[in-house]
Write a protein that holds these residues in place. Structure first.
Motif, PDB file in Angstrom:
ATOM      1  N   TYR A  72       0.815  -1.214   0.000  1.00 45.96           N
ATOM      2  CA  TYR A  72       0.000   0.000   0.000  1.00 45.96           C
ATOM      3  C   TYR A  72       0.851   1.267   0.000  1.00 45.96           C
ATOM      4  O   TYR A  72       0.362   2.370   0.231  1.00 45.96           O
ATOM      5  CB  TYR A  72      -0.957   0.012   1.196  1.00 45.96           C
ATOM      6  N   GLY A  73       2.129   1.112  -0.291  1.00 47.47           N
ATOM      7  CA  GLY A  73       3.048   2.243  -0.335  1.00 47.47           C
ATOM      8  C   GLY A  73       2.641   3.293  -1.347  1.00 47.47           C
ATOM      9  O   GLY A  73       2.978   4.473  -1.195  1.00 47.47           O
ATOM     10  N   TRP A  74       1.923   2.913  -2.378  1.00 47.73           N
ATOM     11  CA  TRP A  74       1.475   3.860  -3.400  1.00 47.73           C
ATOM     12  C   TRP A  74       0.551   4.939  -2.840  1.00 47.73           C
ATOM     13  O   TRP A  74       0.355   5.970  -3.471  1.00 47.73           O
ATOM     14  CB  TRP A  74       0.789   3.122  -4.553  1.00 47.73           C
ATOM     15  N   LEU A  75      -0.006   4.723  -1.651  1.00 49.51           N
ATOM     16  CA  LEU A  75      -0.856   5.741  -1.035  1.00 49.51           C
ATOM     17  C   LEU A  75      -0.053   6.967  -0.610  1.00 49.51           C
ATOM     18  O   LEU A  75      -0.598   8.051  -0.455  1.00 49.51           O
ATOM     19  CB  LEU A  75      -1.578   5.168   0.185  1.00 49.51           C
ATOM     20  N   SER A  76       1.245   6.773  -0.410  1.00 56.62           N
ATOM     21  CA  SER A  76       2.134   7.852   0.000  1.00 56.62           C
ATOM     22  C   SER A  76       3.025   8.263  -1.155  1.00 56.62           C
ATOM     23  O   SER A  76       3.281   7.494  -2.069  1.00 56.62           O
ATOM     24  CB  SER A  76       3.008   7.397   1.174  1.00 56.62           C
ATOM     25  N   SER A  77       3.529   9.478  -1.058  1.00 54.74           N
ATOM     26  CA  SER A  77       4.404  10.008  -2.107  1.00 54.74           C
ATOM     27  C   SER A  77       5.777   9.340  -2.056  1.00 54.74           C
ATOM     28  O   SER A  77       6.229   8.896  -1.006  1.00 54.74           O
ATOM     29  CB  SER A  77       4.575  11.513  -1.923  1.00 54.74           C
ATOM     30  N   ARG A  78       6.409   9.276  -3.212  1.00 55.15           N
ATOM     31  CA  ARG A  78       7.772   8.755  -3.283  1.00 55.15           C
ATOM     32  C   ARG A  78       8.730   9.729  -2.619  1.00 55.15           C
ATOM     33  O   ARG A  78       8.461  10.920  -2.534  1.00 55.15           O
ATOM     34  CB  ARG A  78       8.196   8.579  -4.734  1.00 55.15           C
ATOM     35  N   SER A  79       9.873   9.215  -2.199  1.00 56.05           N
ATOM     36  CA  SER A  79      10.923  10.078  -1.660  1.00 56.05           C
ATOM     37  C   SER A  79      11.650  10.731  -2.829  1.00 56.05           C
ATOM     38  O   SER A  79      11.564  10.242  -3.962  1.00 56.05           O
ATOM     39  CB  SER A  79      11.898   9.260  -0.813  1.00 56.05           C
ATOM     40  N   PRO A  80      12.373  11.824  -2.591  1.00 47.49           N
ATOM     41  CA  PRO A  80      13.087  12.486  -3.692  1.00 47.49           C
ATOM     42  C   PRO A  80      14.033  11.549  -4.448  1.00 47.49           C
ATOM     43  O   PRO A  80      14.195  11.678  -5.662  1.00 47.49           O
ATOM     44  CB  PRO A  80      13.865  13.604  -2.995  1.00 47.49           C
ATOM     45  N   GLU A  81      14.630  10.601  -3.761  1.00 50.77           N
ATOM     46  CA  GLU A  81      15.546   9.672  -4.408  1.00 50.77           C
ATOM     47  C   GLU A  81      14.847   8.738  -5.372  1.00 50.77           C
ATOM     48  O   GLU A  81      15.468   8.204  -6.281  1.00 50.77           O
ATOM     49  CB  GLU A  81      16.310   8.840  -3.352  1.00 50.77           C
ATOM     50  N   GLU A  82      13.565   8.523  -5.196  1.00 50.51           N
ATOM     51  CA  GLU A  82      12.803   7.611  -6.062  1.00 50.51           C
ATOM     52  C   GLU A  82      12.202   8.311  -7.273  1.00 50.51           C
ATOM     53  O   GLU A  82      11.614   7.654  -8.125  1.00 50.51           O
ATOM     54  CB  GLU A  82      11.646   6.988  -5.264  1.00 50.51           C
ATOM     55  N   ILE A  83      12.321   9.619  -7.338  1.00 48.65           N
ATOM     56  CA  ILE A  83      11.726  10.375  -8.438  1.00 48.65           C
ATOM     57  C   ILE A  83      12.785  10.620  -9.496  1.00 48.65           C
ATOM     58  O   ILE A  83      13.757  11.338  -9.247  1.00 48.65           O
ATOM     59  CB  ILE A  83      11.155  11.720  -7.928  1.00 48.65           C
TER      60      ILE A  83
END
Length: 191
Positions: free
Chosen positions: A176-187
């Motif tokens: 359910y991690g998609w409910l939260s925003s990615r960290s800057p490193e993942e963008i």
């Protein structure tokens, strides 16, 4: 001359990158938008609204709109709101409070951005009655339309990526991690 193909590369956001500064700017807008929602939520917790005294007026646009489907839609929301005004008012106040907290703290950002856009559409299509009837001299379509686009723009800008609890929350949410925003490193950022 030789012909050479250049392929675009992507990098991750670093601490001093312009992309990170853009994410910080988006976070500032997210927090400000959260404060705006908090003010809205505060009004919903006031006695006149919470005890359902103003719901009849706020959901009473149906009489002004003669388009059959829209008239029925507005009448339905008037009936729902006035059948149990306190429950409807408390539900509205709770939802707006949760949206405000989610935006301010950056918790479950993706869920909050999409949820606030949907909720804003609900407000625009019920309490604001699509801002109908449209007539000469109108100057806007109602504030909730702006809320819809602001929410979606914040989602697109990864506004929950910095200055948020999502960084700690996302890894713990598993699938359910998609409910939260990615960290800057993942963008990924294009160069």
């Amino acid at each position: 001359m030789s012909s050479r193909t250049v392929t675009p590369t992507t990098t991750t956001t670093t601490a001093s990158s312009p992309a990170l500064r853009g994410l910080h700017g988006a976070a500032v807008v997210r927090i400000g938008f959260g404060v705006l929602w908090a003010v809205d939520a505060t009004f919903k917790w006031l006695p006149g609204f919470i005890h359902g005294q103003t719901l009849g007026d706020e959901l009473g646009k149906a009489a002004e709109v003669q388009t059959p489907v829209i008239h029925q839609w507005l009448s339905m929301w008037h009936s729902i709101g006035t059948s149990s005004p306190t429950a409807f008012a408390v539900g509205t106040a709770v939802v707006e409070t949760l949206i405000a907290l989610g935006l301010i703290f950056g918790a479950f950002s993706n869920l909050v951005f999409v949820g606030s856009a949907i909720f804003s559409f609900g407000i625009w299509s019920s309490a604001e009655g699509f801002h109908l009837p449209w007539k000469s001299g109108m100057t806007d379509l109602g504030p909730s339309v702006g809320y819809i686009f602001a929410s979606l723009a914040l989602a697109y800008a990864f506004a929950g990526a910095t200055w948020s609890v999502d960084g700690k929350l996302r890894p713990k949410l598993g699938k359910y991690g998609w409910l939260s925003s990615r960290s800057p490193e993942e963008i990924p950022t294009a160069i």
